[in-house]
Enzyme design. Structure first.
Site, PDB file in Angstrom:
ATOM      1  N   TRP A 201      42.567 -26.733   7.763  1.00 58.15           N
ATOM      2  CA  TRP A 201      42.143 -26.808   9.177  1.00 58.15           C
ATOM      3  C   TRP A 201      40.865 -27.650   9.221  1.00 58.15           C
ATOM      4  O   TRP A 201      39.910 -27.360   8.486  1.00 58.15           O
ATOM      5  CB  TRP A 201      41.889 -25.387   9.648  1.00 58.15           C
TER       6      TRP A 201
ATOM      7  N   ASP B 276      40.870 -16.815   4.958  1.00 61.38           N
ATOM      8  CA  ASP B 276      40.820 -17.030   6.404  1.00 61.38           C
ATOM      9  C   ASP B 276      42.160 -16.556   6.965  1.00 61.38           C
ATOM     10  O   ASP B 276      43.203 -17.159   6.696  1.00 61.38           O
ATOM     11  CB  ASP B 276      40.617 -18.532   6.679  1.00 61.38           C
TER      12      ASP B 276
ATOM     13  N   ALA C 250      43.773 -15.992  10.423  1.00 61.62           N
ATOM     14  CA  ALA C 250      43.637 -16.166  11.873  1.00 61.62           C
ATOM     15  C   ALA C 250      44.969 -15.921  12.596  1.00 61.62           C
ATOM     16  O   ALA C 250      45.011 -15.967  13.820  1.00 61.62           O
ATOM     17  CB  ALA C 250      43.131 -17.571  12.184  1.00 61.62           C
TER      18      ALA C 250
HETATM   19  C1  LIG Z   1      42.940 -21.594  10.277  1.00 57.20           C
HETATM   20  C2  LIG Z   1      42.059 -21.093  11.367  1.00 57.20           C
HETATM   21  N1  LIG Z   1      41.016 -20.345  11.046  1.00 57.20           N
HETATM   22  C3  LIG Z   1      40.188 -19.846  11.970  1.00 57.20           C
HETATM   23  C4  LIG Z   1      40.385 -20.100  13.297  1.00 57.20           C
HETATM   24  C5  LIG Z   1      39.376 -19.545  14.236  1.00 57.20           C
HETATM   25  O1  LIG Z   1      39.803 -19.014  15.371  1.00 57.20           O
HETATM   26  P1  LIG Z   1      38.859 -18.393  16.484  1.00 57.20           P
HETATM   27  O2  LIG Z   1      37.447 -18.748  16.180  1.00 57.20           O
HETATM   28  O3  LIG Z   1      39.325 -18.969  17.749  1.00 57.20           O
HETATM   29  O4  LIG Z   1      39.085 -16.925  16.395  1.00 57.20           O
HETATM   30  C6  LIG Z   1      41.477 -20.899  13.695  1.00 57.20           C
HETATM   31  C7  LIG Z   1      41.706 -21.240  15.100  1.00 57.20           C
HETATM   32  O5  LIG Z   1      42.454 -22.086  15.473  1.00 57.20           O
HETATM   33  C8  LIG Z   1      42.327 -21.395  12.695  1.00 57.20           C
HETATM   34  O6  LIG Z   1      43.396 -22.153  12.990  1.00 57.20           O
END
Ligand SMILES: Cc1ncc(COP(=O)(O)O)c(C=O)c1O
Length: 395
Positions: A130, A211, A213
């Site tokens: 990401w 991570d 999500a």
């Molecule tokens: C891989 C990944 N990690 C973390 C996040 C963080 O999401 P948020 O801060 O919106 O909870 C996202 C959001 O798109 C994500 O795709």
């Protein structure tokens, strides 16, 4: 002084979504930002969240600051959700956690703790990952190496290459892993592969930073966390950044949680104390609203059941869309898109070139990232034929 700062371009993903919003072609297809959209193209509020919110609004008597670790009840609920009811790490009392502003805030707190423990530590990130990971963790001072992950030829994980690269991860290094529903590629590790990563972490002494999500949007809440749970059971230390944005639909409420699995209860407590100090210097206290709702949903059996059944339906719809897309694309292009069915969560790469992606935008108002990453949840019964035909035309 401030005058020296130049105008920056928009964030590539959010900027593209804005271009799509401004497009007045009634046939436009938005496959850009990673939000779940239902059949009518709306990012819905879960019923359980609406109910929890009605209760909250009628009962809330104060907007005073939250304590630094967040809403009471939120952390225990998240620990069970992520690590599972039967987690021995939880039973041994070696887990602590802090509420954070979304998954991004949770990642940032994790990064702050790593930087405090080992300034400039090396974080291994998947290629691709990401795009926000690098600026988010790097701005704290952490360094990066990449490990090979996605193979564009096979449209799957190149686990041999991943292992080969991770052999270079030394004691004290951090390996960032996507808990499930890899963003951007959708290709996940099998349980056997998670086990091998656990063996490597044990033997080499690197620490996983997970991570997660998209828990619940791949194969279900427990199945999606099974890999990280394996690691939490056997490794002395790890950090997990969890988000409630997607699986509770709380995107704009900025609700997430950083979990610390420590060697023992004392280290879990020490990590929490460090996290509270880190939060204080970055943003002080987390926002209340989303965590109050999440905590209500996680602690009330009726709301939990309603939330889980709606989440289950979303997950089933995404997996159904994956199958539909495979059928339609294969019929319209005569090519093999079977890999889309095997991938998990909201994202897949279609394997199109930059020129093809641009032609889809310019000629058909079909919007996806330049890498040809699509948000599968942006597909619906009204746009799927147009999408498949447009792709066939640019191919
Ligand atoms: C891989 C990944 N990690 C973390 C996040 C963080 O999401 P948020 O801060 O919106 O909870 C996202 C959001 O798109 C994500 O795709």
């Amino acid at each position: 002084m401030l005058d020296a700062l130049s105008l920056l371009p928009d964030d590539p993903i959010l900027g593209l979504a804005a271009v799509c919003r401004a497009d007045d072609n009634p046939k436009k297809v938005d496959l850009t930002v990673g939000i779940y959209m239902d059949e009518s193209g709306v990012c819905p509020v879960f019923d359980a969240i609406t109910q929890a919110q009605a209760r909250l609004v009628s009962q809330e008597t104060s907007k005073a600051y939250l304590p630094p670790a967040g809403v009471e009840g939120f952390n225990p609920g998240m620990q069970k959700l992520v690590l599972g009811e039967n987690s021995t790490a939880l039973a041994d009392g070696r887990v602590s956690s802090i509420q954070a502003p979304g998954g991004c805030g949770a990642l940032r707190i994790g990064a702050e703790i790593i930087q405090a423990a080992s300034p400039g530590a090396k974080v291994w990130v998947s290629d691709p990952t990401w795009p926000v990971h690098i600026p988010l963790l790097g701005s704290v001072g952490l360094q990066f190496s990449t490990y090979r992950y996605y193979d564009a030829e096979t449209h799957g994980v190149n686990f041999e290459a991943m292992m080969e690269d991770l052999k270079g991860a030394a004691s004290g290094d951090i390996v960032l892993l996507h808990g499930c529903c890899h963003n951007p590629c959708g290709a996940d590790l099998s349980q056997e592969q998670w086990k091998i990563i656990g063996d490597m972490a044990e033997a080499q002494g690197f620490m996983p930073f997970i991570d997660i999500a998209y828990q619940g949007l791949g194969d279900g809440l427990d199945a999606d966390a099974a890999g990280l749970r394996q690691l939490a059971e056997r490794l002395p230390e790890m950090i997990i950044a969890a988000s409630c944005s997607k699986n509770m639909g709380l995107y704009r409420e900025r609700t997430g949680c950083t979990l610390f699995v420590g060697k023992n209860a004392e280290s879990a407590d020490a990590l929490l104390s460090q996290a509270k100090v880190a939060a204080r210097r970055v943003y002080s206290m987390p926002p209340a609203h989303g965590a109050l709702l999440a905590s209500a949903v996680l602690s009330d059996p009726e709301l939990t059941a309603s939330w889980q059944s709606e989440l289950h339906a979303m997950c089933a719809r995404i997996n159904g869309l994956r199958s539909d897309l495979v059928e339609k694309l294969q019929a319209s292009t005569g090519r093999d898109f079977e890999f889309i069915r095997a991938e998990k969560g909201m994202f897949s790469f279609l394997g199109l070139s930059g020129d093809q992606v641009q032609a889809l935008r310019d000629d058909y108002s079909v919007y996806m990232l330049g890498s040809s990453r699509i948000n599968v949840a942006g597909v619906n019964a009204r746009n799927i034929d147009y999408l498949a035909d447009s792709i066939a035309k640019v191919l």
